[in-house]
Design an enzyme around this catalytic site. Sequence first.
Site, PDB file in Angstrom:
ATOM      1  N   GLU A   1      45.974  42.496  46.380  1.00 60.54           N
ATOM      2  CA  GLU A   1      45.088  42.337  45.223  1.00 60.54           C
ATOM      3  C   GLU A   1      44.378  40.990  45.309  1.00 60.54           C
ATOM      4  OE1 GLU A   1      47.384  43.057  41.657  1.00 60.54           O
ATOM      5  OE2 GLU A   1      47.867  45.112  42.282  1.00 60.54           O
TER       6      GLU A   1
ATOM      7  N   HIS B   1      44.677  46.063  37.892  1.00 63.24           N
ATOM      8  CA  HIS B   1      46.028  45.699  37.440  1.00 63.24           C
ATOM      9  C   HIS B   1      46.036  45.307  35.957  1.00 63.24           C
ATOM     10  CE1 HIS B   1      50.123  44.246  39.141  1.00 63.24           C
ATOM     11  NE2 HIS B   1      50.251  44.678  37.905  1.00 63.24           N
TER      12      HIS B   1
END
Length: 400
Positions: free
Chosen positions: A258, A281
């Site tokens: 990420e 997220h």
Amino acid sequence: MKVLLLENIHPVAVEILETRGFEVELRAGSLSEDELVAALDGVHLLGIRSNTTITPRVLEHAQDLLAIGCFCIGTNQVDLEAAAARGVAVFNAPYSNTRSVVELVIAEIVVLARRLAEKTQRMHDGVWDKSAKGSHEVRGRTLGIVGYGNIGTQLSNLAEAMGLRVIFFDTADRLAHGNARRVSTLDELLAEADVVSIHVDGRPGNAGMFGAAEFAKMKPRSLFINASRGMVVDDQALREHILSGHIAGAALDVFPVEPKKQGDEFMSVLRGLDNVILTPHVGGSTQEAQEEIGYFVAGKLAGFALQGMTALSVNLPAVQAPELEPGTFRVGYLHINVPGVLAGVNQVLAEQGDNVVGQYLSTRGEQGYVVTDAVDPVSPESLKALVENPHTIWLRTWQA
Ligand SMILES: NC(=O)c1ccc[n+]([C@@H]2O[C@H](COP(=O)([O-])OP(=O)(O)OC[C@H]3O[C@@H](n4cnc5c(N)ncnc54)[C@H](O)[C@@H]3O)[C@@H](O)[C@H]2O)c1
């Protein structure tokens, strides 16, 4: 006692701490290591979120610090071992955003079943594509939940309320909620579910647990959701099964890699696919979860400072003693766990002829923590032998 709260922590935390008699100082941003070293003098409780790093050097200089509250889920911004070695308790809020994740997943089940992601994209592109092709109600469909913990069970309840049939697979013994049905293998779940939603924890064994073999075992035209951990799923295998049409749609909130910070490019093999919802997220990121986190962590900090409670601390032995009764005296003793410590505490109390009304002990790694409630106050002179014991980390007393 003084509290320093950094990084825009929710106002509910300030309210809770001030009501319980703490003096609270607020700062909007995070602080660097040097700034923390200067700011922590005289601070007993520190509240941070994920942008403040607590190093051994910071802890070494924070002589008055009793506890750190991480007003978030993760705690890897704090050197937990160094904090434990100094007896500084660290708390977080692991479950405060459960409901937020569940609501996102519920929304995604409907959005995927109706192929709304591509329909809204077409409309923005100026294309009127009115058709029922590939659109389904979720009522009567089977949701397969993998990992039936805090999130999995709440999802089970909400999904049933919308008329989905729920089956689940968990490696631990979990009680079925409502009419949900446990299945004994992952394969059984994959063969039966129209929607598979992953809610397992981040234990190392779960890395890569969902790959090409698992996607192949899912029903043709089924849907896939992962809002647990990115490392659990092989995104390349998912891409191939979406392109082949075997998987009709997917929603991913977590990814193996990420972006580190706001604005960094998101790189993924899942970009650009039809009926694939990608979110950064944000499963647990809601105002309500922030408030719940503020409430939960402030309560833990106050409980530790005012009553010696360490339950749900991530680095000290966990003791959940009852609320201190009026007229009761409490001794909290954190020590290196060697034989004879409990006997030493009880000897001090016995010498004074004190009546013990409760004693709670817990150990974690090399440390032990014992909380003793007695009827009469124990004098500092009587406790001196314990305080001076080389195995003592700290000894604190409270009186209600
Ligand atoms: N997307 C987000 O923003 C967000 C927010 C909060 C939590 N999470 C993640 O969601 C996941 C679930 O959270 P939770 O609070 O419900 O955790 P939990 O610990 O309460 O539940 C996890 C469950 O998974 C089971 N499990 C573990 N490995 C398994 C496996 N291989 N097969 C089947 N079952 C398995 C465990 O026995 C447990 O019952 C975690 O990974 C957490 O990090 C994501």
